[in-house]
Design a protein around this motif. Sequence first.
Motif, PDB file in Angstrom:
ATOM      1  N   GLY A 133      64.945  19.053   4.769  1.00  0.00           N
ATOM      2  CA  GLY A 133      65.102  17.712   4.217  1.00  0.00           C
ATOM      3  C   GLY A 133      63.829  16.971   3.946  1.00  0.00           C
ATOM      4  N   VAL A 134      63.807  16.280   2.832  1.00  0.00           N
ATOM      5  CA  VAL A 134      62.633  15.486   2.475  1.00  0.00           C
ATOM      6  C   VAL A 134      62.680  14.131   3.158  1.00  0.00           C
ATOM      7  CG1 VAL A 134      62.190  16.581   0.283  1.00  0.00           C
ATOM      8  CG2 VAL A 134      63.812  14.717   0.402  1.00  0.00           C
ATOM      9  N   GLN A 164      60.899  14.390   6.470  1.00  0.00           N
ATOM     10  CA  GLN A 164      59.506  14.718   6.154  1.00  0.00           C
ATOM     11  C   GLN A 164      58.765  13.460   5.703  1.00  0.00           C
ATOM     12  OE1 GLN A 164      59.020  17.955   6.632  1.00  0.00           O
ATOM     13  NE2 GLN A 164      56.811  17.943   6.278  1.00  0.00           N
ATOM     14  N   ALA A 165      59.445  12.683   4.835  1.00  0.00           N
ATOM     15  CA  ALA A 165      58.825  11.461   4.322  1.00  0.00           C
ATOM     16  C   ALA A 165      58.664  10.431   5.439  1.00  0.00           C
ATOM     17  CB  ALA A 165      59.666  10.895   3.185  1.00  0.00           C
ATOM     18  N   TRP A 168      64.350  16.891  -7.123  1.00  0.00           N
ATOM     19  CA  TRP A 168      64.205  17.760  -5.950  1.00  0.00           C
ATOM     20  C   TRP A 168      65.127  18.985  -6.064  1.00  0.00           C
ATOM     21  CZ3 TRP A 168      67.108  18.631  -1.179  1.00  0.00           C
ATOM     22  CH2 TRP A 168      66.338  19.241  -0.179  1.00  0.00           C
ATOM     23  N   PRO A 204      58.423  20.738   2.090  1.00  0.00           N
ATOM     24  CA  PRO A 204      59.627  20.232   1.409  1.00  0.00           C
ATOM     25  C   PRO A 204      59.332  19.237   0.286  1.00  0.00           C
ATOM     26  CG  PRO A 204      59.826  20.027   3.808  1.00  0.00           C
ATOM     27  CD  PRO A 204      58.414  20.386   3.512  1.00  0.00           C
ATOM     28  N   LEU A 205      58.203  18.524   0.398  1.00  0.00           N
ATOM     29  CA  LEU A 205      57.960  17.433  -0.541  1.00  0.00           C
ATOM     30  C   LEU A 205      57.193  17.848  -1.796  1.00  0.00           C
ATOM     31  CD1 LEU A 205      57.071  14.648   2.038  1.00  0.00           C
ATOM     32  CD2 LEU A 205      58.993  14.599   0.460  1.00  0.00           C
TER      33      LEU A 205
END
Lengths: 310, 290
Positions: free
Chosen positions: A152-153, A156-157, B41, B57-58
Amino acid sequence: MSSSATINRSSAFSSPRVGQRNWEYATLYIFLAPFAVLTALFGIWPIAESIRVAFTDSYTALSDSPVYVGLDNFRAVLAEPAFHSSLWRTLVYTFLSVILNVSMAIGLAILLAHPRLSRGRTFFKLAIFLPVITPDVASFIVWKWMFNQNFGVVNQALLGLGLPPFAGVTQPGSAFVTLVLVEAWHHVGLYTLIFLTNLQLLDKSLDESAQIDGADRWQRFIHVTLPQLRPAITINTVYALIEFLKTFTVIFVITKGGPNFSTNFVSYYAYSKFNSAQYGEATAIATILFVIVFAVVAASYWYMEKGDQR
Amino acid sequence: MSDGAVTDQARRSAVRATLESTVLYTVATAIALMFVYPFYWMLVSAFRSQEAILSAPLRLIPEHLDLTAFQTIASIGGTPLSSFAFNSVVITVLATAIGVCATGLGAYALYRNPRLPLFTSVRYSFLLTIMYPHMLLVIPLYFVSYKLNLLGSTLGIILVMSLVPLIFFIFVQFFRSVPQEMIEAARIDGASEWQILTLIIVPIAKPVILTATLVAFLLNWKQWFPVMVLSTGPETYTLPVALISLNTEYGINFQATMALSTLTVVPVVIVFVLTQQRVMGSFMAGAVKG
């Protein structure tokens, strides 16, 4: 062409006017027929069927000789604590979502309607409306993975910004919040668009005279803009109420009612009953939800009528 | 002296205006990106390997175009991807065609003479139908399809999906703008009902028919619940339903899920971006009338 056609046809009937009228009506009936048949077969019949099954024993519901059990299914459902909590949860969810979506949509619409934003307005509208029109199954799946702990972003963010991680759908409370957010992302574009239409109809002279009278921005918004947005607020509230009361897809895709039944809303509960062949209970729940939606719609029409008379 | 004050003031308000524009554009762009980002995404993830996504992931651009996901979904649970795509196209196109014709003609008949016997009951029946929570209507539709022997057939799914409420309101809205006098005049000239429809109504209704077709196409493409419930096996599944089964049964394969999501979403995005004014306008009209 036309006059001769009339004469020909008139002579074919003893009473030309009546004859022509009947024929004309017959054609209108033919035009309406496909629509009427579709509505009857796939609208009225299933609704009647649903109400009928709600009064039958589940095991015999689809057989040739169904056993009618009166209000037993309703009694059974209404006695279940699981139903109470699912109804309560649905109502809380609807209440929060309606307020969040309608207020967010007003904010977005006022931002997008700003005269300084002339260039790029189409792009902004397009972006906000895109989730409304794209297949919800796909976007909900994407969101499900965006909240995932490994891929998941979102987390992470959050970590990147030095914030604590968000549990997403792994915990009851955060799962509920996740659904509210994802559904707002999905629906708010439609409500924003309706507010934008309403904003175009505003009386600019009112705002100008308030400005001359020395009202600041916030006062003008509360006392001039907001009252004029009343039609859109009403429409959007009714729309959102109906939409969120029947929330289903997002639960089916992201949480399946979990964890620990924290997102087991009424429509999903009815579906899971249906899926385990408890047809009687499933349709009883469906009927209860229908009555709630119907009452909400009727009450809001009554409210709007009253508003018109004022 | 007064001159200097004026230019000073003008300069200050110009600075203020630029500042305001900058803030507005920044906020609006940030919000727009939040709405678009999940799609981006999805697209990027479809072309990145699982390991690559886990490690970063980003990341906004794929390291290289990894097409393994598309090979994985070439067959889902033993059914080829082409079957799902074919079903999606056939079901969406036919349901849209039937729906637009039946609803358009129906709305026209109701506009022409709303007071004929049974006409009001048809209108109210329809309004009642759309008030019934759609997801819950699908459960009794299962019983009805069973009785009509349509369970598991493509035809049954098409017919069930052909009723798109918004289309009805788009047509109702349009017919309200057609003056009855125009039709009266044609009738006095002796035109038959069929001639009135084909020579007068259809030509002026072309734009609204196009709009209704687009909207019905977009809304039918994303339908999944009726397709899933009324199917008896994967041979009638559409792309969104295949996605659902991938989500439930093979949920671990993240990359394949993103690839199939991309295939489901991209046709809609293309159609919508090309026709956005028309589509967004009709949603507003439908909402105001509904």
